[in-house]
Design a protein around this motif. Structure first.
Motif, PDB file in Angstrom:
ATOM      1  N   VAL A   1     -29.790 -14.437  26.809  1.00  0.00           N
ATOM      2  CA  VAL A   1     -28.943 -14.193  27.978  1.00  0.00           C
ATOM      3  C   VAL A   1     -27.946 -13.088  27.644  1.00  0.00           C
ATOM      4  O   VAL A   1     -27.324 -13.094  26.586  1.00  0.00           O
ATOM      5  CB  VAL A   1     -28.187 -15.471  28.395  1.00  0.00           C
ATOM      6  CG1 VAL A   1     -27.217 -15.177  29.537  1.00  0.00           C
ATOM      7  CG2 VAL A   1     -29.174 -16.566  28.815  1.00  0.00           C
ATOM      8  N   GLN A   2     -27.797 -12.156  28.545  1.00  0.00           N
ATOM      9  CA  GLN A   2     -26.851 -11.052  28.359  1.00  0.00           C
ATOM     10  C   GLN A   2     -25.841 -11.062  29.514  1.00  0.00           C
ATOM     11  O   GLN A   2     -26.185 -11.340  30.646  1.00  0.00           O
ATOM     12  CB  GLN A   2     -27.566  -9.706  28.342  1.00  0.00           C
ATOM     13  CG  GLN A   2     -28.567  -9.524  27.215  1.00  0.00           C
ATOM     14  CD  GLN A   2     -29.903 -10.172  27.522  1.00  0.00           C
ATOM     15  OE1 GLN A   2     -30.380 -10.123  28.650  1.00  0.00           O
ATOM     16  NE2 GLN A   2     -30.500 -10.800  26.526  1.00  0.00           N
ATOM     17  N   LEU A   3     -24.612 -10.755  29.140  1.00  0.00           N
ATOM     18  CA  LEU A   3     -23.552 -10.598  30.130  1.00  0.00           C
ATOM     19  C   LEU A   3     -23.062  -9.158  30.068  1.00  0.00           C
ATOM     20  O   LEU A   3     -22.654  -8.688  29.002  1.00  0.00           O
ATOM     21  CB  LEU A   3     -22.383 -11.553  29.857  1.00  0.00           C
ATOM     22  CG  LEU A   3     -22.680 -13.048  29.914  1.00  0.00           C
ATOM     23  CD1 LEU A   3     -21.432 -13.856  29.620  1.00  0.00           C
ATOM     24  CD2 LEU A   3     -23.234 -13.437  31.269  1.00  0.00           C
ATOM     25  N   GLN A   4     -23.124  -8.473  31.177  1.00  0.00           N
ATOM     26  CA  GLN A   4     -22.724  -7.070  31.244  1.00  0.00           C
ATOM     27  C   GLN A   4     -21.506  -6.962  32.141  1.00  0.00           C
ATOM     28  O   GLN A   4     -21.584  -7.229  33.341  1.00  0.00           O
ATOM     29  CB  GLN A   4     -23.855  -6.215  31.782  1.00  0.00           C
ATOM     30  CG  GLN A   4     -23.558  -4.732  31.832  1.00  0.00           C
ATOM     31  CD  GLN A   4     -23.432  -4.125  30.450  1.00  0.00           C
ATOM     32  OE1 GLN A   4     -24.213  -4.397  29.547  1.00  0.00           O
ATOM     33  NE2 GLN A   4     -22.402  -3.305  30.262  1.00  0.00           N
ATOM     34  N   ALA A   5     -20.389  -6.540  31.539  1.00  0.00           N
ATOM     35  CA  ALA A   5     -19.138  -6.417  32.286  1.00  0.00           C
ATOM     36  C   ALA A   5     -18.812  -4.959  32.549  1.00  0.00           C
ATOM     37  O   ALA A   5     -19.166  -4.076  31.770  1.00  0.00           O
ATOM     38  CB  ALA A   5     -17.997  -7.068  31.514  1.00  0.00           C
ATOM     39  N   CYS A   6     -18.118  -4.734  33.641  1.00  0.00           N
ATOM     40  CA  CYS A   6     -17.674  -3.377  33.966  1.00  0.00           C
ATOM     41  C   CYS A   6     -16.429  -3.470  34.836  1.00  0.00           C
ATOM     42  O   CYS A   6     -16.081  -4.536  35.331  1.00  0.00           O
ATOM     43  CB  CYS A   6     -18.763  -2.596  34.673  1.00  0.00           C
ATOM     44  SG  CYS A   6     -19.253  -3.285  36.257  1.00  0.00           S
ATOM     45  N   GLY A   7     -15.768  -2.332  34.996  1.00  0.00           N
ATOM     46  CA  GLY A   7     -14.645  -2.260  35.919  1.00  0.00           C
ATOM     47  C   GLY A   7     -13.295  -2.053  35.285  1.00  0.00           C
ATOM     48  O   GLY A   7     -12.297  -1.900  35.990  1.00  0.00           O
ATOM     49  N   GLY A   8     -13.209  -2.040  33.964  1.00  0.00           N
ATOM     50  CA  GLY A   8     -11.936  -1.816  33.324  1.00  0.00           C
ATOM     51  C   GLY A   8     -11.479  -0.385  33.496  1.00  0.00           C
ATOM     52  O   GLY A   8     -12.185   0.458  34.029  1.00  0.00           O
ATOM     53  N   GLY A   9     -10.252  -0.109  33.038  1.00  0.00           N
ATOM     54  CA  GLY A   9      -9.735   1.242  33.123  1.00  0.00           C
ATOM     55  C   GLY A   9      -8.234   1.272  32.973  1.00  0.00           C
ATOM     56  O   GLY A   9      -7.611   0.294  32.552  1.00  0.00           O
ATOM     57  N   LEU A  10      -7.676   2.419  33.319  1.00  0.00           N
ATOM     58  CA  LEU A  10      -6.234   2.655  33.230  1.00  0.00           C
ATOM     59  C   LEU A  10      -5.648   2.651  34.629  1.00  0.00           C
ATOM     60  O   LEU A  10      -6.173   3.313  35.538  1.00  0.00           O
ATOM     61  CB  LEU A  10      -5.972   4.003  32.550  1.00  0.00           C
ATOM     62  CG  LEU A  10      -4.524   4.499  32.516  1.00  0.00           C
ATOM     63  CD1 LEU A  10      -3.669   3.558  31.683  1.00  0.00           C
ATOM     64  CD2 LEU A  10      -4.480   5.919  31.976  1.00  0.00           C
ATOM     65  N   VAL A  11      -4.571   1.897  34.803  1.00  0.00           N
ATOM     66  CA  VAL A  11      -3.931   1.797  36.110  1.00  0.00           C
ATOM     67  C   VAL A  11      -2.435   1.688  35.908  1.00  0.00           C
ATOM     68  O   VAL A  11      -1.968   1.187  34.867  1.00  0.00           O
ATOM     69  CB  VAL A  11      -4.493   0.584  36.886  1.00  0.00           C
ATOM     70  CG1 VAL A  11      -4.137  -0.721  36.196  1.00  0.00           C
ATOM     71  CG2 VAL A  11      -4.046   0.590  38.331  1.00  0.00           C
ATOM     72  N   GLN A  12      -1.678   2.149  36.886  1.00  0.00           N
ATOM     73  CA  GLN A  12      -0.230   2.024  36.820  1.00  0.00           C
ATOM     74  C   GLN A  12       0.199   0.602  37.207  1.00  0.00           C
ATOM     75  O   GLN A  12      -0.507  -0.098  37.946  1.00  0.00           O
ATOM     76  CB  GLN A  12       0.428   3.025  37.757  1.00  0.00           C
ATOM     77  CG  GLN A  12       0.355   4.461  37.266  1.00  0.00           C
ATOM     78  CD  GLN A  12       1.176   5.404  38.124  1.00  0.00           C
ATOM     79  OE1 GLN A  12       1.384   5.161  39.306  1.00  0.00           O
ATOM     80  NE2 GLN A  12       1.659   6.483  37.516  1.00  0.00           N
ATOM     81  N   ALA A  13       1.345   0.220  36.724  1.00  0.00           N
ATOM     82  CA  ALA A  13       1.895  -1.087  37.087  1.00  0.00           C
ATOM     83  C   ALA A  13       1.982  -1.206  38.606  1.00  0.00           C
ATOM     84  O   ALA A  13       2.367  -0.259  39.291  1.00  0.00           O
ATOM     85  CB  ALA A  13       3.263  -1.271  36.453  1.00  0.00           C
ATOM     86  N   GLY A  14       1.589  -2.375  39.095  1.00  0.00           N
ATOM     87  CA  GLY A  14       1.556  -2.596  40.533  1.00  0.00           C
ATOM     88  C   GLY A  14       0.220  -2.304  41.168  1.00  0.00           C
ATOM     89  O   GLY A  14      -0.014  -2.662  42.332  1.00  0.00           O
ATOM     90  N   GLY A  15      -0.654  -1.666  40.402  1.00  0.00           N
ATOM     91  CA  GLY A  15      -1.967  -1.311  40.924  1.00  0.00           C
ATOM     92  C   GLY A  15      -2.961  -2.445  40.822  1.00  0.00           C
ATOM     93  O   GLY A  15      -2.627  -3.578  40.435  1.00  0.00           O
ATOM     94  N   SER A  16      -4.205  -2.125  41.169  1.00  0.00           N
ATOM     95  CA  SER A  16      -5.272  -3.127  41.195  1.00  0.00           C
ATOM     96  C   SER A  16      -6.504  -2.627  40.471  1.00  0.00           C
ATOM     97  O   SER A  16      -6.767  -1.418  40.405  1.00  0.00           O
ATOM     98  CB  SER A  16      -5.657  -3.461  42.645  1.00  0.00           C
ATOM     99  OG  SER A  16      -4.580  -4.005  43.358  1.00  0.00           O
ATOM    100  N   LEU A  17      -7.256  -3.578  39.940  1.00  0.00           N
ATOM    101  CA  LEU A  17      -8.571  -3.317  39.361  1.00  0.00           C
ATOM    102  C   LEU A  17      -9.470  -4.496  39.694  1.00  0.00           C
ATOM    103  O   LEU A  17      -9.001  -5.622  39.875  1.00  0.00           O
ATOM    104  CB  LEU A  17      -8.493  -3.157  37.846  1.00  0.00           C
ATOM    105  CG  LEU A  17      -8.000  -1.850  37.263  1.00  0.00           C
ATOM    106  CD1 LEU A  17      -7.880  -1.966  35.741  1.00  0.00           C
ATOM    107  CD2 LEU A  17      -8.919  -0.694  37.621  1.00  0.00           C
TER     108      LEU A  17
END
Length: 119
Positions: A1-17
């Motif tokens: 079984v493999q788990l593939q994650a994505c969506g991280g990054g750099l954001v300013q405080a107050g922002g969303s990911l």
């Protein structure tokens, strides 16, 4: 079984990911799917989890800001992170408790995705 994650990054405080994680492989069913995080020098901690019935659990530090959801048909789990704070900076890991057969249960981990929140 493999788990593939994505969506991280750099954001300013107050922002969303939004983080996403997809499980694939020899899966009979998935019980709990979860997101953990680990900052440098700190222990890995549970951020949120969701069971097969849709019940959720959140760390006190993220309640009201983060929302976990899953698509059982697609074996995916998402983490919507709003009102991000610098202290949310960490490597985020998805995890799943998987029944690989009717009577065999095992926890699997994704590779981690980095979230950095600048002040």
């Amino acid at each position: 079984v493999q788990l593939q994650a994505c969506g991280g990054g750099l954001v300013q405080a107050g922002g969303s990911l939004r983080l996403s994680c997809a499980a694939s492989g020899s899966i009979f069913s998935i019980d709990v799917m979860a997101w953990y995080r680990q900052a440098p020098g700190k222990q890995r901690e549970l951020v949120a989890d969701i069971n097969s019935g849709g019940s959720t659990n959140y760390a006190d530090s993220v309640k009201g800001r983060f929302t976990i959801s899953r698509d059982r048909a697609r074996n995916t789990v998402n983490l919507q992170m709003n009102s991000l704070k610098p202290e949310d900076t960490s490597v985020y890991y998805c995890s799943a408790v998987v029944l690989t057969t009717r009577d065999r249960v095992q926890r699997f981990w994704g590779q981690g995705t980095e979230v950095t929140v600048s002040s």
